[in-house]
Design an enzyme around this catalytic site. Sequence first.
Site, PDB file in Angstrom:
ATOM      1  CD  GLU A 222      -3.074  -1.066   0.611  1.00  0.00           C
ATOM      2  OE1 GLU A 222      -3.206   0.135  -0.306  1.00  0.00           O
ATOM      3  OE2 GLU A 222      -3.936  -1.975   0.345  1.00  0.00           O
TER       4      GLU A 222
ATOM      5  CB  CYS B 197      -2.023   7.060   0.957  1.00  0.00           C
ATOM      6  SG  CYS B 197      -3.412   6.268   2.040  1.00  0.00           S
TER       7      CYS B 197
END
Length: 507
Positions: A266, A300
Amino acid sequence: MSCFAKEYEFLTEIGIEPRNYGSFVDGYWKGSGSVVSSVNPANNKPIAEVVEASSQDYEEGMQACFKASKIWIQLPAPKRGEIVRQIGDALRSKLEYLGRLLSLEMGKILPEGIGEVQEVIDMCDFAVGLSRQLNGSVIPSERPNHMMLEMWNPLGVVGVITAFNFPCAVLGWNACIALVCGNCVVWKGAPTTPLITIAMTKLIGEVLEKNSLPAAIFTSFCGGAEIGQAIAKDTRIPLVSFTGSSKVGLMVQQTVSQRFGKCLLELSGNNALIIMDDADIKLAVRSVLFAAVGTAGQRCTTCRRLLVHEKVYNSVVDQLLEAYKQVKIGDPLEKGTLLGPLHTRASRENFEKGIKVIKSQGKSSQVVRIIESKGNFVQPTIVEISPSADVVKEELFGPVLYVLKFKTFEEAVEINNSVPQGLSSSIFTRSSDIIFKWIGPQGSDCGIVNANIPTNGAEIGGAFGGEKGTGGGREAGSDSWKQYMRWSTCTINYGSELPLAQGINFG
Ligand code: NAD
């Protein structure tokens, strides 16, 4: 032992002392690595000290964890779900304290801190249900008296390496699922958020002990790259889930691949939000503000690129500049603050350097004012820039928003897809055919593709993750659990003949 100042006294409610050991090894707290201070980003003053893990602590912890995996694997999945349910309850009882610690140590505003802990609780609930649904399928065999089925079995130990910006939600996405799937967890949190690592681990460890289970089922270490590398190299860990920058993620993936381990990545995002000429502009502007400024641009899923149709460009930019002026910058724990500090002094320096480079490539920008304070506060910044500028391809981790102009939907999609990362994306339009094109094969190439909501704010029920430089991993809901298990196709002959399948391969 020294005492906390009044404002930090609440930390004792979640097991944090002025000095803490940072390795949870076989149910005991220890540490023989470096002593570090956890620092408050709002004033750069130390909160508490932590003795990080040494490689010896790591080895001891891993041996216990590996041994515990032989016990955990035998528990029926719904029983494992019951343990995760109790972990959720333990977190619920300390929600406010944990949220406050998260806000204090990471720098995100209090509602976001509490919201992040709530996300872990929600993940526990999700995983409890999942513990009764780890289903495989039964496949019709073409051979008489034969049966084919798929079996899902635990991997053993799952390594979880997390980033500073979601210091406990990412653990929740991984650990809740990994545990119900029958795996032990070894967690290394970010080196600058050790207190949240310790507080979460203490609550989880207590639940395991209360159930007379080996506490090593959940093993955790405070430390940096050295412990991260130890996890990446460790053949006792079949799956390493890594959350962080694309640069470090690639290194971790290469190390894990060299031993044929599996990686769940990720990594960095560079997310675009597109405003079409038929969009609800008010809704879009509110969404951009939330997505670009929230968590001081350190999500993110932060919106970094705003793509605006030329017909509504001026109106959007004017409204956005107005909205930015209203943003209250200040102590993340204070009511009404919308924008807290960047996480570390280094993040602030990096942001200031980045803004200088951006200004040299951008056409014009909002005046950048560095806020004088002892903490790491910066001014959220909007830059009008060409999509081909080099800086637009990179992720500067702070509240900077690039504004780009386009003429057609096709051009907007091309710009959206033109960066190395592929995490989140969003379009604002009232046109249903545009929405369906956007989510279809010629639309956004990201893992998260939204319409009329911001780039951030994903729900746990869906799988979370992105394509290309974001790493390809999926965590949290939907079918993400399958990555935490090994998958066998089993063929069972319950007859006495040995018929071959048509076109059988003799492999
Ligand atoms: P980072 O890459 O610097 O660190 C992440 C983790 O890796 C930390 O725990 C760190 O100690 C560890 N690490 C560092 N060097 C290592 C090495 N050589 N081997 C193994 N581990 C090592 O990232 P960061 O600054 O903490 O986090 C910000 C980044 O994370 C941003 O790029 C952000 O977009 C990304 N992120 C992505 C997601 C997602 O779900 N896609 C979620 C959160 C953050």
